[in-house]
Design an enzyme around this catalytic site. Structure first.
Site, PDB file in Angstrom:
ATOM      1  N   HIS A   1       0.815  -1.210   0.000  1.00 12.53           N
ATOM      2  CA  HIS A   1       0.000   0.000   0.000  1.00 12.53           C
ATOM      3  C   HIS A   1       0.854   1.268   0.000  1.00 12.53           C
ATOM      4  CE1 HIS A   1       0.343  -0.082   4.539  1.00 12.53           C
ATOM      5  NE2 HIS A   1       0.403   1.214   4.351  1.00 12.53           N
TER       6      HIS A   1
ATOM      7  N   ASP B   1      -0.054  -7.551   1.476  1.00 14.20           N
ATOM      8  CA  ASP B   1       0.416  -6.166   1.575  1.00 14.20           C
ATOM      9  C   ASP B   1       1.933  -6.087   1.692  1.00 14.20           C
ATOM     10  OD1 ASP B   1       0.213  -3.442   1.561  1.00 14.20           O
ATOM     11  OD2 ASP B   1      -0.436  -3.248   3.638  1.00 14.20           O
TER      12      ASP B   1
ATOM     13  N   SER C   1       4.488   2.625   7.972  1.00 13.79           N
ATOM     14  CA  SER C   1       4.144   1.462   7.156  1.00 13.79           C
ATOM     15  C   SER C   1       5.334   1.031   6.303  1.00 13.79           C
ATOM     16  CB  SER C   1       2.965   1.791   6.237  1.00 13.79           C
ATOM     17  OG  SER C   1       1.790   1.966   6.971  1.00 13.79           O
TER      18      SER C   1
END
Length: 378
Positions: free
Chosen positions: A132, A162, A236
């Site tokens: 992402h 992911d 992230s």
């Protein structure tokens, strides 16, 4: 000597004076080398001391790992439909340039900027991050702790987990980190999270592993470590390290009513990340196994087959609705997600042996795994 003539083991003398410098040195050695001497000493209640202290400082660990942690900036070109109604500057209204200005603004393409984190796992420039963070990027730029900035290309990404792998080209070998074994991580263990929170630049936070095996509804392969080290947007794709400086999780998500850290973060365990990364860097995609069955957890244990896709691998193997799967290739399976992950990890075209209970009788089923596509449920 005791009454029988044997020599008693010498016990430490309580209250003995130890120079401050020597005491600090001994304490540091006990903590960092994992010495059990202090832990074995009974407390006044008669039990062992289970926790002595945390590390005196994370600085040695930070110095070791931070050079391999990177900040990632991405650019994505998008059509801006909001330009349908264009506000024309007063100076252009009523002039020949008004129409030209409106057309140019309606066709204008704007750039969306995002930021995330990653970490180098190979000195040649292989970097792991989240899908992402980079999955839809047109341009990827990677910044290192020494200020170096390099363009990167996407080698492969996987939406279901992911995970993504990118690569930079440098004129020298890059600092890198190695995988740790997340299977050995216990609830309560120290971890160090690194990344690029809110795009501010490289930073680290510390905490403990709060839980294992978390399912947060992100995908069919959820098996997160829950972490209480502060993790924020921009973290992230960054790593979480054990106290040996090895990566045990890929920081991926947070739960927060405010959008910032409230101490509930989630990382994908390295045992799941590492093999996927290896496939992505070599093949650019993931080949997953598929049985073509719908599953649910069985009340008495095992996994119940709810339905079987006509013509699918499970149907060809003879699986039936109502079968209870308890083992795959000799390993127990307790949940439907566990069975899905086991099947998905099998190479398409390979065979797996399932131990099934059917109407009270044990049945062995040999199934040839098919190839999973995104719309396949299991």
């Amino acid at each position: 000597m005791n009454e029988t003539g044997s020599t008693l083991p010498r016990r430490p003398v309580l209250g003995a004076v130890i120079p401050v410098a020597a005491f600090r040195a001994l304490l540091a050695v006990a903590i960092w080398t994992g010495s059990t001497a202090a832990r074995a000493e009974p407390d006044p209640q008669g039990g062992p001391l289970l926790v002595v202290s945390g590390p005196l400082s994370f600085a040695p660990l930070v110095r070791k790992v931070v050079p391999a942690v990177v900040n990632i900036a991405v650019t994505q070109d998008v059509d801006d439909d909001s330009q349908t109604k264009v506000k024309v500057p007063q100076a252009l209204r009523g002039t020949p340039f008004e129409k030209q200005f409106r057309e140019r603004m309606r066709s204008r393409r704007e750039q969306m900027l995002g930021a995330g984190s990653g970490f180098v796992i190979d000195p040649s420039g292989i970097i792991v991050t989240n899908n992402h963070v980079v999955g839809n990027a047109n341009k990827i730029s990677v910044s290192f702790s020494d200020g170096t900035e390099l363009p990167a290309k996407l080698l492969g990404s996987d939406e279901l987990t992911d995970i993504a792998v990118i690569q930079v080209k440098a004129d020298h070998k890059l600092a890198f980190v190695t995988w740790g074994d997340s299977r050995k991580v216990e609830i309560g263990d120290w971890i160090l999270a690194a990344g690029n929170p809110f795009g501010l630049g490289s930073s680290v936070t510390a905490g403990i592993v709060s839980a294992r095996g978390r399912d947060i509804g992100a995908g069919p392969f959820d098996d997160f470590l829950q972490l209480d080290a502060p993790i924020n947007p921009g973290n992230s794709g960054g790593p979480s390290f054990d106290m040996h400086g090895q990566v045990v999780a890929l920081n991926t998500a947070i739960v927060s009513p405010t959008g910032g850290s409230v101490g509930i973060g989630f990382g994908i365990p390295s045992e799941l990340v590492a093999p996927i990364v290896e496939q992505l860097r070599t093949k650019g995609h993931i080949d997953r196994g598929w049985l073509g069955v719908t599953l649910e957890n069985a009340t008495g244990g095992g996994v119940a087959i709810v339905s079987v896709d006509k013509g699918g691998p499970g149907a060809r193997a003879g699986l039936r609705s109502g079968d209870i799967v308890s083992m795959v290739n000799g390993d127990h399976v307790d949940t439907n997600r566990g069975l899905i992950r086991t099947v998905a990890a099998a190479a398409p075209g390979s065979s797996i042996r399932l131990q099934v209970t059917r109407k009270g009788h044990a049945v062995d089923v040999l199934a040839v795994v098919g190839r999973r596509v995104d719309e396949n449920p299991g």
